[in-house]
Design an enzyme around this catalytic site. Structure first.
Site, short mmCIF file in Angstrom:
data_model
loop_
_atom_site.label_atom_id
_atom_site.label_comp_id
_atom_site.label_asym_id
_atom_site.label_seq_id
_atom_site.Cartn_x
_atom_site.Cartn_y
_atom_site.Cartn_z
N PHE A 79 0.86 -1.20 0.00
CA PHE A 79 0.00 0.00 0.00
C PHE A 79 0.89 1.24 0.00
O PHE A 79 1.81 1.35 0.80
CB PHE A 79 -0.91 0.02 1.25
CG PHE A 79 -1.84 1.20 1.26
CD1 PHE A 79 -3.03 1.16 0.53
CD2 PHE A 79 -1.52 2.36 1.96
CE1 PHE A 79 -3.88 2.25 0.51
CE2 PHE A 79 -2.38 3.46 1.94
CZ PHE A 79 -3.56 3.41 1.22
N ASP B 207 9.33 2.34 1.38
CA ASP B 207 8.23 3.11 1.97
C ASP B 207 8.18 2.80 3.46
O ASP B 207 7.70 1.74 3.87
CB ASP B 207 6.92 2.71 1.26
CG ASP B 207 5.70 3.40 1.83
OD1 ASP B 207 5.77 3.91 2.97
OD2 ASP B 207 4.65 3.42 1.16
N LYS C 227 3.31 9.89 8.46
CA LYS C 227 2.63 9.47 9.68
C LYS C 227 3.24 10.04 10.98
O LYS C 227 2.87 11.10 11.42
CB LYS C 227 2.56 7.95 9.74
CG LYS C 227 1.55 7.37 8.72
CD LYS C 227 1.27 5.93 9.02
CE LYS C 227 0.31 5.29 8.01
NZ LYS C 227 -1.08 5.69 8.19
N1 PLP Z 1 2.43 4.17 2.55
C1 PLP Z 1 2.13 3.36 3.59
C2 PLP Z 1 3.01 2.19 3.88
C3 PLP Z 1 1.02 3.62 4.39
O1 PLP Z 1 0.72 2.81 5.40
C4 PLP Z 1 0.22 4.75 4.08
C5 PLP Z 1 -1.00 5.04 4.88
O2 PLP Z 1 -1.57 4.19 5.53
C6 PLP Z 1 0.56 5.57 3.00
C7 PLP Z 1 1.68 5.25 2.26
C8 PLP Z 1 -0.26 6.77 2.63
O3 PLP Z 1 -0.10 7.76 3.59
P1 PLP Z 1 -1.15 8.99 3.67
O4 PLP Z 1 -2.45 8.43 4.10
O5 PLP Z 1 -0.53 9.93 4.68
O6 PLP Z 1 -1.22 9.60 2.32
#
Ligand code: PLP
Length: 393
Positions: A128, A215, A244
């Site tokens: 994700f 990520d 986050k």
């Molecule tokens: N990447 C990962 C691994 C995530 O867990 C998330 C959100 O849950 C995101 C990207 C996207 O982050 P945002 O909701 O701040 O755009």
């Protein structure tokens, strides 16, 4: 109740008006132990004094100027982050999706700079990366893409934790600019890859001359018991994204890059009005200082091991439990059946938990929980699972 908010979330029927440490107080006065932390955002707990003081002091001086000007707090934050991560330079945005957008643009531009006419990015099934068009395309979950075609070209998915599959894709395509992955799948169900997997991905990226983009939006800043989850394997990616927990609730995201790629995006090629503004930078600096002062990686590792051992002791023989796993304070309990209903059951016992990937209870408590609070989480989660098992046909 009618709402003027677009229905993009299936919200629970509860709201909160204050918080302190690991506890939230609901609008009806009830107190709840928080094992979600706003999905790994408020990792220092709620109303942390260091963050509160930093943003309150900064708000009296200066909230925002623009990235048209020097921002000394942003400079200090970038230097500190880069040194913790083994990176050279940082771009700041406001969210995880924006951090990943920056990483995707950087990867494509790096590919173009190196003669690629149609650079590809390889990502993982079950991964994700966000909800913008590019990060949605990068995300390896078909369900959340329905209705949003046409998606972006140039993305290929391979199975997670399968080094042979990655090798085959890299061998079959000449124009791969980057491999992008989470070091532990978060939304995908707290999937911890085999030991050595990340190092093997690093090796393949080197062999095939492409970038490794990690990520760390959910895993970064001590969540797994290291500053960054890739540090469990002593590797350094080319690009790392964060968001986050960086501001403990103040929106900020970061895309960090190693020296050889940190100059890829030049003036006019990327930007953000708010990214790394003085308010957000002051919060993030306070977060990093606190994590450092409290030697948080070690604390998270200790608490995580204790919780994992407690869950295993209580639940390993439970037939409804397929697996108990995790790293640091990122814990998953996979059941043999869908279990979204356990969120409400736990809430009735004044504990906030999350269920992801249909059948995985995800625990992301704040790092400041006490041993007793950690034990409470283990007890309540075990209890609701045992009750579900008794009621199951
Ligand atoms: N990447 C990962 C691994 C995530 O867990 C998330 C959100 O849950 C995101 C990207 C996207 O982050 P945002 O909701 O701040 O755009």
């Amino acid at each position: 109740m009618t709402s003027a908010i677009m229905p993009t979330y299936a919200r629970q029927n509860i709201g909160f008006e204050s918080g302190e440490g690991a506890w939230l107080t609901a609008t009806d006065g009830g107190r709840y132990l928080d094992a979600v932390s706003g999905i790994s955002v408020c990792n220092l707990g709620h109303a942390h004094p260091a963050v509160h003081q930093a943003i309150s002091r900064q708000s009296q001086k200066l909230l925002h100027t623009s990235n048209l000007y020097q921002i000394p707090l942003q400079e200090a934050l970038a230097a500190k982050l880069a040194s913790l991560a083994g990176m050279e330079m940082v771009f700041f945005g406001n969210s995880g999706a924006e951090a990943n957008e920056a990483a995707i643009k950087l990867s494509r531009k790096w590919g173009a700079d190196n003669g690629m006419t149609a650079p590809l990015i390889v990502t993982m099934t079950g991964g994700f990366h966000g909800r913008t068009m590019a990060t949605l395309t990068a995300t390896g979950n078909a369900k959340i893409k329905v209705g949003f075609a046409p998606l972006l070209p140039g993305f290929i998915h391979v199975p997670y934790n399968d080094i042979d599959a990655l090798q085959q894709v890299l061998a079959a395509h000449e124009q791969v600019a980057a491999v992008m992955l989470e070091p532990v799948l978060g939304e995908g169900g707290v999937v911890v890859p085999d030991a050595g997997y990340l190092a093997a991905v690093r090796g393949l990226c080197d062999a095939h001359h492409c970038l490794m983009v990690v990520d760390e939006i959910q895993t970064g800043l001590c969540r797994t018991g290291r500053w960054f989850a890739y540090q469990h394997e002593q590797i350094i990616p080319d690009v790392v994204t964060l968001a986050k927990s960086l501001g403990n609730g103040v929106p900020i995201g970061a895309c960090m890059a190693q020296a050889r790629v940190s100059g890829v995006l030049q003036p006019g090629q990327h930007g953000s009005t708010f990214g790394g503004n003085p308010l957000a930078a002051s919060a993030a600096l306070a977060v990093l200082q606190t994590l450092q002062a409290e030697n948080m990686p070690a604390r998270v590792e200790r608490l995580g091991q204790a919780m994992l051992a407690g869950l295993e002791a209580r639940l390993a023989a439970q037939p409804l439990v397929r697996d108990i796993r995790g790293k640091g304070l990122m814990l998953g309990i996979e059941l043999t059946m869908p279990c979204a209903g356990l969120v409400a059951d736990a809430r009735r016992e004044h504990l906030l938990i999350n269920v992801t990937a249909m059948n995985v209870i995800r625990l992301l408590p704040p790092f400041i929980i006490t041993d007793e609070e950690a034990q409470m989480i283990v007890d309540i989660v075990s209890r609701v699972i045992e009750r579900l098992a008794e009621a199951a046909p």
